[in-house]
Every structure is written in C-alpha cells, then in structure tokens.
Design a protein around this motif. Sequence first.
Motif, PDB file in Angstrom:
ATOM      1  N   LEU A  56     -24.721  40.582 -20.344  1.00  0.00           N
ATOM      2  CA  LEU A  56     -24.028  39.441 -21.321  1.00  0.00           C
ATOM      3  C   LEU A  56     -23.913  39.753 -22.802  1.00  0.00           C
ATOM      4  CD1 LEU A  56     -26.363  36.670 -19.709  1.00  0.00           C
ATOM      5  CD2 LEU A  56     -23.874  36.655 -19.820  1.00  0.00           C
ATOM      6  N   ASN A  57     -24.346  40.827 -23.281  1.00  0.00           N
ATOM      7  CA  ASN A  57     -23.965  41.203 -24.740  1.00  0.00           C
ATOM      8  C   ASN A  57     -22.396  41.425 -24.825  1.00  0.00           C
ATOM      9  OD1 ASN A  57     -26.335  42.021 -26.534  1.00  0.00           O
ATOM     10  ND2 ASN A  57     -26.960  42.160 -24.569  1.00  0.00           N
ATOM     11  N   SER A  58     -21.783  41.463 -23.617  1.00  0.00           N
ATOM     12  CA  SER A  58     -20.393  41.762 -23.613  1.00  0.00           C
ATOM     13  C   SER A  58     -19.755  40.735 -22.710  1.00  0.00           C
ATOM     14  CB  SER A  58     -20.076  43.278 -22.890  1.00  0.00           C
ATOM     15  OG  SER A  58     -20.655  44.194 -23.561  1.00  0.00           O
ATOM     16  N   SER A  59     -18.470  40.511 -23.098  1.00  0.00           N
ATOM     17  CA  SER A  59     -17.402  39.341 -22.273  1.00  0.00           C
ATOM     18  C   SER A  59     -17.463  39.731 -21.104  1.00  0.00           C
ATOM     19  CB  SER A  59     -16.148  39.316 -22.985  1.00  0.00           C
ATOM     20  OG  SER A  59     -16.308  38.894 -24.347  1.00  0.00           O
ATOM     21  N   GLY A  60     -17.567  38.840 -19.934  1.00  0.00           N
ATOM     22  CA  GLY A  60     -17.577  38.988 -18.802  1.00  0.00           C
ATOM     23  C   GLY A  60     -17.191  37.716 -17.894  1.00  0.00           C
ATOM     24  N   SER A  61     -17.208  37.521 -16.558  1.00  0.00           N
ATOM     25  CA  SER A  61     -16.824  36.479 -15.794  1.00  0.00           C
ATOM     26  C   SER A  61     -17.746  35.461 -15.700  1.00  0.00           C
ATOM     27  CB  SER A  61     -16.535  36.848 -14.295  1.00  0.00           C
ATOM     28  OG  SER A  61     -17.562  37.489 -13.717  1.00  0.00           O
ATOM     29  N   ASP A  62     -17.582  34.252 -15.734  1.00  0.00           N
ATOM     30  CA  ASP A  62     -18.570  33.109 -15.562  1.00  0.00           C
ATOM     31  C   ASP A  62     -19.762  33.073 -16.437  1.00  0.00           C
ATOM     32  OD1 ASP A  62     -19.303  30.869 -14.208  1.00  0.00           O
ATOM     33  OD2 ASP A  62     -20.154  31.690 -12.610  1.00  0.00           O
ATOM     34  N   GLU A  63     -19.567  33.483 -17.579  1.00  0.00           N
ATOM     35  CA  GLU A  63     -20.727  33.627 -18.718  1.00  0.00           C
ATOM     36  C   GLU A  63     -21.538  32.473 -18.867  1.00  0.00           C
ATOM     37  OE1 GLU A  63     -19.593  36.548 -22.211  1.00  0.00           O
ATOM     38  OE2 GLU A  63     -17.776  35.394 -21.663  1.00  0.00           O
ATOM     39  N   LEU A  64     -20.783  31.429 -19.112  1.00  0.00           N
ATOM     40  CA  LEU A  64     -21.584  30.048 -19.494  1.00  0.00           C
ATOM     41  C   LEU A  64     -22.784  29.922 -18.242  1.00  0.00           C
ATOM     42  CD1 LEU A  64     -19.083  27.562 -20.821  1.00  0.00           C
ATOM     43  CD2 LEU A  64     -20.834  29.111 -22.089  1.00  0.00           C
ATOM     44  N   HIS A  65     -22.300  30.030 -17.273  1.00  0.00           N
ATOM     45  CA  HIS A  65     -23.343  29.810 -15.955  1.00  0.00           C
ATOM     46  C   HIS A  65     -24.276  30.888 -16.017  1.00  0.00           C
ATOM     47  CE1 HIS A  65     -24.521  28.891 -11.717  1.00  0.00           C
ATOM     48  NE2 HIS A  65     -24.243  30.117 -11.619  1.00  0.00           N
ATOM     49  N   ARG A  66     -23.763  32.128 -15.842  1.00  0.00           N
ATOM     50  CA  ARG A  66     -24.869  33.214 -16.055  1.00  0.00           C
ATOM     51  C   ARG A  66     -25.563  33.194 -17.274  1.00  0.00           C
ATOM     52  NH1 ARG A  66     -21.089  38.000 -16.534  1.00  0.00           N
ATOM     53  NH2 ARG A  66     -22.926  39.073 -16.667  1.00  0.00           N
ATOM     54  N   ALA A  67     -25.662  32.617 -18.384  1.00  0.00           N
ATOM     55  CA  ALA A  67     -26.236  32.833 -19.405  1.00  0.00           C
ATOM     56  C   ALA A  67     -27.249  31.565 -19.379  1.00  0.00           C
ATOM     57  CB  ALA A  67     -25.424  32.672 -20.824  1.00  0.00           C
ATOM     58  N   ALA A  68     -26.793  30.462 -18.839  1.00  0.00           N
ATOM     59  CA  ALA A  68     -27.800  29.163 -18.547  1.00  0.00           C
ATOM     60  C   ALA A  68     -28.823  29.756 -17.745  1.00  0.00           C
ATOM     61  CB  ALA A  68     -27.240  28.342 -18.205  1.00  0.00           C
ATOM     62  N   LEU A  69     -28.549  30.311 -16.665  1.00  0.00           N
ATOM     63  CA  LEU A  69     -29.610  30.779 -15.644  1.00  0.00           C
ATOM     64  C   LEU A  69     -30.426  32.102 -16.208  1.00  0.00           C
ATOM     65  CD1 LEU A  69     -27.477  30.855 -12.209  1.00  0.00           C
ATOM     66  CD2 LEU A  69     -29.106  28.969 -13.342  1.00  0.00           C
ATOM     67  N   ALA A  70     -29.904  32.864 -17.049  1.00  0.00           N
ATOM     68  CA  ALA A  70     -30.737  33.978 -17.669  1.00  0.00           C
ATOM     69  C   ALA A  70     -31.481  33.215 -18.658  1.00  0.00           C
ATOM     70  CB  ALA A  70     -29.813  35.087 -18.363  1.00  0.00           C
ATOM     71  N   GLY A  71     -31.054  32.138 -19.478  1.00  0.00           N
ATOM     72  CA  GLY A  71     -32.021  31.510 -20.383  1.00  0.00           C
ATOM     73  C   GLY A  71     -33.277  31.012 -19.475  1.00  0.00           C
ATOM     74  N   ASN A  72     -32.993  30.340 -18.501  1.00  0.00           N
ATOM     75  CA  ASN A  72     -34.236  29.888 -17.524  1.00  0.00           C
ATOM     76  C   ASN A  72     -35.181  30.847 -17.117  1.00  0.00           C
ATOM     77  OD1 ASN A  72     -32.947  27.359 -17.567  1.00  0.00           O
ATOM     78  ND2 ASN A  72     -31.917  27.503 -15.373  1.00  0.00           N
ATOM     79  N   ALA A  73     -34.306  32.031 -16.845  1.00  0.00           N
ATOM     80  CA  ALA A  73     -35.468  33.243 -16.261  1.00  0.00           C
ATOM     81  C   ALA A  73     -36.152  33.485 -17.416  1.00  0.00           C
ATOM     82  CB  ALA A  73     -34.603  34.351 -15.680  1.00  0.00           C
ATOM     83  N   LEU A  74     -35.580  33.762 -18.617  1.00  0.00           N
ATOM     84  CA  LEU A  74     -36.430  34.106 -19.812  1.00  0.00           C
ATOM     85  C   LEU A  74     -37.409  33.074 -20.084  1.00  0.00           C
ATOM     86  CD1 LEU A  74     -36.214  36.235 -22.111  1.00  0.00           C
ATOM     87  CD2 LEU A  74     -34.834  34.681 -23.378  1.00  0.00           C
ATOM     88  N   ALA A  75     -37.106  31.726 -19.962  1.00  0.00           N
ATOM     89  CA  ALA A  75     -38.237  30.846 -20.196  1.00  0.00           C
ATOM     90  C   ALA A  75     -39.329  30.956 -19.409  1.00  0.00           C
ATOM     91  CB  ALA A  75     -37.721  29.507 -20.329  1.00  0.00           C
ATOM     92  N   HIS A  76     -39.045  31.426 -18.157  1.00  0.00           N
ATOM     93  CA  HIS A  76     -40.287  31.569 -16.958  1.00  0.00           C
ATOM     94  C   HIS A  76     -40.917  32.855 -17.659  1.00  0.00           C
ATOM     95  CE1 HIS A  76     -40.103  28.486 -14.102  1.00  0.00           C
ATOM     96  NE2 HIS A  76     -38.624  28.397 -14.314  1.00  0.00           N
TER      97      HIS A  76
END
Length: 371
Positions: free
Chosen positions: A50-70
């Motif tokens: 996610l440090n680089s542009s890619g597909s479906d970034e908003l969705h992936r970033a949101a889920l990565a944020g959830n995983a990070l919070a856990h």
Amino acid sequence: MSELYIGLMSGTSLDGVDGVLADFTAGQMRVLQHCSAPFPPELRAELLALNSSGSDELHRAALAGNALAHSYAGVVQALLSSSHTAPTAVRAIGAHGQTVRHRPQEFDGTGYTLQLNQPALLAELCGIDVVADFRSRDVAAGGQGAPLVPPFHHAFFGQAETTLAVLNIGGISNITILDPAPNTPVLGFDCGPGNALMDGWCHHHTGQTYDDAGQWAASGQINQPLLTTLLSEPFFAKPPPKSTGRDLFNAPWLAQHLHLFAALPPQDVQATLAELTAQSCAQALRTMAPACRVLIVCGGGALNTHLMQRLAHHLPDCQVQSSDVRGLPPLQVEATAFAWLAQQACLRQTASLPKVTGAQGARILGAIYPA
C-alpha cells in the motif's frame, strides 16, 4: 487524574509494533513496561504494497487499518497484563498508525500525509481514549508533518551542558540537534534512508526481513561508484526543513541506480546501502552541528553493530552511543515519544516545532477518540 499513557509505534521498517506504558506523573518520564509484536507476514506484505499505487486501494487500506488496530490492541493488552494495570488507569493511547504516503507541500501546495489506522476501533477494543492522526495538522499549517519526535528528544535527552544530537534510524533516519545555549531552537529533519533499503535488499536476497547486526553488510565491500551515484539524490543536498519516506527511497529508486551495477555481488550492494545510511546521517550532523560531540542513536539501526561502527568511523570527534546509555532502550524511544505526544494533546499543549517542520506556527497535534 492518571498520568499513565501508552505509546504505540509501527514505523517505516514495517517490522511490527513497539508499545510502552509510560508514567509522566509530576513531570517525570518513566517507562513502566515495554512490549513488541511482529506483524503477521500477510499484514506486513499488504502494508508494504500500500506504499505504492495499486488496485482497490481504498478497500484494502480500510481492511489493513482494521488489522493494524487489532495488532495494536494485542500490544496494549500485553502491556496492561504484564504490568497489572487496569485500562481505567491509563489516560490515553498514542497510536501513530502506519505511514503509507508522505507528500507534504506537493501537488496543491499543501500536500498530504497518510497513516493507516482505525483509532475508533482501537478505542472500542481497548476501552481507553486514543490519540491519533498526529501529522496532518502540521501539514495543514504548511509544515512537513515530520519529524515529530524532536520536542520529545528535547524533553528527555536535552538536559546537557554540550551540544548533542539524537539520531533515530528506523526505515527512514531523522536527526534532532539539541544546543544547550539559551533561546537556541531545537533543530530536526529527516536525513534519508535508514533501514528501509537495507531491509528490502536483505529480504529479497536472503529471505530474512533484516540484516542481523549488519553481519551480511560487513561481509561485503563498499562500491564507491554506486555509493556516489546514490548520494547524488537531490534530497541529500536539500536544506531543512525536509522530510521523506518510502515515496522516494524505495525499491524502484534503488533499481534505477543499480542498472549499471548489475554484476555486483548482493553483499557488496548491502555494504554500500549501509554506507549510504551512515554517510548521509554523518554528513547531516557535520553540516548542521559541526561542534556536536555526542550522538545518541535509537531505533532499530542502533542494534546494527556494523552500521554503528560506520557512523563512528565517519564521526571520529563524536561519541556515538546507543540511547540505552541514556536510560531509554533504542526500541522504546519512538513509542515513548508518542505516549508523550498523546499527553500533550490531552493537555491541549502544542507539540510541534515550526523550526523543525516549517509550519506557520506551533500546533496541538492529534485527534482524540474517546473510549
């Protein structure tokens, strides 16, 4: 009111989460407990991607944020359990989040900085107020939003009779210069790559996420033509205030410089990358504080024996020492800094230094998410 705070830090090295339980009662700064936890491999890979542009970034970033919070919540629970501390005794958690883009002052003049995080979820999981989003207010005020740790370095390390510097070597390296003379401002800025390029090269060629104690780099030979090419990057000559990240110092950046050096043994490239970090940091200190005689090193780079030796080689008139010597182990410094920044936010105290970031003025940093 409680003066216990938790600080959480996951830096550009992407090695995991460092957390501290800190006591700031009566103006003291004391770490009561420290805990680290590595990222699960799949989360680490996603955060790096996610440090680089890619597909479906908003969705992936949101889920990565959830995983990070856990992941953050797991470290918080470990801190509380091991110190026998109730959540209600902690005033707030300072959670930096994971920087995936850092482009201040670019594009429209303001630019942006983006740290993946889900502070509302973290507050829900822990039952403790959370302070997050520390950088964006400084960027909104025209600043770099980084580095944010110099005021903490001043508060913790700054009581000295001589000029000293604090060098944090995470994925990116940043330096703070503390002059004891009255009314002398604290200086601080990003020097360039810290461990990020070394870690990436090491992982690609050895499968290990980092070069333990710099042993692999020490087995290679520094290639001077490659080093000269890498040091020609304009960022190194740019005067502060300045900050950087994986947006610049990343695998494609390295690849574009390596195309003429394809025949080099991988360990020689690793030795040259370690030298790049050592020389760029040493040059930054010599340029901005030639009279400095003490350099305190923190972050994961302080555990890299080879890198510490190269720093000492380039700074023969300076005592290069781990922050451990000053009472705060290298992997606890940044987490403690974000506990301190959380306290400043809760007290409604400004915690940015315009001289460091270039902002229009000092600002209160961080948004508070009540439990």
